[in-house]
Scaffold this active site. Sequence first.
Site, PDB file in Angstrom:
ATOM      1  N   HIS A 287       1.158   2.122  -3.405  1.00 10.59           N
ATOM      2  CA  HIS A 287       0.181   2.948  -4.037  1.00 10.59           C
ATOM      3  C   HIS A 287       0.670   4.352  -4.143  1.00 10.59           C
ATOM      4  O   HIS A 287       0.270   5.185  -5.132  1.00 10.59           O
ATOM      5  CB  HIS A 287      -1.085   2.999  -3.384  1.00 10.59           C
ATOM      6  CG  HIS A 287      -1.730   1.564  -3.262  1.00 10.59           C
ATOM      7  ND1 HIS A 287      -3.022   1.249  -2.532  1.00 10.59           N
ATOM      8  CD2 HIS A 287      -1.468   0.454  -4.119  1.00 10.59           C
ATOM      9  CE1 HIS A 287      -3.449   0.039  -2.949  1.00 10.59           C
ATOM     10  NE2 HIS A 287      -2.375  -0.485  -3.749  1.00 10.59           N
TER      11      HIS A 287
ATOM     12  N   ASP B 256       0.650  -1.185  -0.063  1.00 12.42           N
ATOM     13  CA  ASP B 256       0.144  -0.035   0.148  1.00 12.42           C
ATOM     14  C   ASP B 256       1.030   1.235  -0.168  1.00 12.42           C
ATOM     15  O   ASP B 256       1.907   1.122  -0.590  1.00 12.42           O
ATOM     16  CB  ASP B 256      -0.827  -0.118   1.094  1.00 12.42           C
ATOM     17  CG  ASP B 256      -2.163   0.505   1.129  1.00 12.42           C
ATOM     18  OD1 ASP B 256      -2.314   1.893   0.525  1.00 12.42           O
ATOM     19  OD2 ASP B 256      -3.286   0.018   1.277  1.00 12.42           O
TER      20      ASP B 256
END
Length: 480
Positions: free
Chosen positions: A328, A294
């Site tokens: 991300h 992430d």
Amino acid sequence: MKKRITHILYYLSVYIIYSCSAQNNNIDHINYFPIEEMKKIEKSIVEPKFKNNQYNILNYGAKADGKTISTESFKKAIQECSKNGGGKVIVPNGKFLTGAIHLLDNVNLHLEDGAEIIFSTNPNDYPIVQTSFEGIELMNYSPLIYAYNKKNIAITGKGILNGQGNNENWWPWKGATSEGNSYGYANGNPSQLDKENLPRLMELSEKNVPVENRVFGNGHYLRPNFIEPFGCENVLIKDVKIINAPFWIIHPMKSKNVIIDGVHIESHGPNNDGCDPEYSKNVLIKNSIFNTGDDCIAIKAGRDAEGRRIGITTENIIVRDCKMIDGHGGVVIGSEMSAGVRNVFAYNCYMDSPNLDRVIRLKTNTKRGGFVDGVYAKNITVGQVKEALLHITMKYSVYGNQDGNFIPKIKNIYLENITAKNAGKYVIFADGLENSKIENITLKNINVDKVEKDFKINNVENLRIINSYVKERKLIMPQN
């Protein structure tokens, strides 16, 4: 009527925060990278000091076989160390299996070269404590390493912290993901998305149920954070390698004066953010490597009504001399940022991966509200990213409808000396609101070799582009 009063109080609080900011913050947000202010903040963040006393966990019954549970040995060594005024709790060469480790005042948990702490995958080895899940406080499984209202604590050394998260342990609790990666989840299995888990926690938060009555843990499926100093002061995490986290990895919560130095994170599970400072002040993240499932760095300040009630701004976050690989985003703010974020610095960082989506990202919506005031990036070298150098949205959507009546504010974003071989889809993606434009974006000395499109911009006010180029073509300010 009650809802109207709530909205009035919210806007009043935002006005007060901004008024105080204008009086107390002397940074010129628009015209230069505030290097002296960044240095001043960094100088104020001092490493904790420890006595020379050493407490080897082997002397308290720990076994270096990777099979014998050594939770009590860690506990006894830490208690004696703190009781005697502090020092190092030594984890020697070998593999040590344990449940939750709770640090106490003046304790440095030191992993010698070759040491590996392997954390149990049995949820019963993690007692219920006050913690946080996705920006909402609750009583839940203890983080793997936890400290509550402690001072002068550290985790240091060249060893490994192994959370054992994988498609059999912890990660399947995430449930179905929008990316299509199941992480071991199968339809019909329990997950955090079940109505008695995260949806129930959100409901309790919206109703302002006291934290001590938001009891989860056994029978629920909200994964523990890996390392969480909660309400702590003078924290050092240095040199360790962290792998296979259940959830967020380093989560300074309501903490001050935190240093993360030389840490190497390799963890590709769901919600495996590398570092999430939340309601925290004066956090220095340096010389570290983030390879995550992430966001590499995800700066937080509470979720929705909870963040507005707590009202602690996250501020003075420095990220320098770091390497970002998968993730991300490299340096990200949000989406849980309802209490506001101020003064974020990214300096001398390198970002490069086909699996890195964005360099700098800000995300919020009208349910989150909150504000971001001051994001400064300088000397960033980018190999490739998928989507954008700068990505800002006030329409971030997750867990369904995210519309509300709390209008976010974003202003004063400054990027200087950014080079990118491949910036992905956009140099800048910025999507503001008609009634809350993104204010004051400055790009200076930006050089991009390849990008699909220069800009995708909506509701931005005062965009400045100085000496910036794409493929030796001058980057021209778009019509908004």
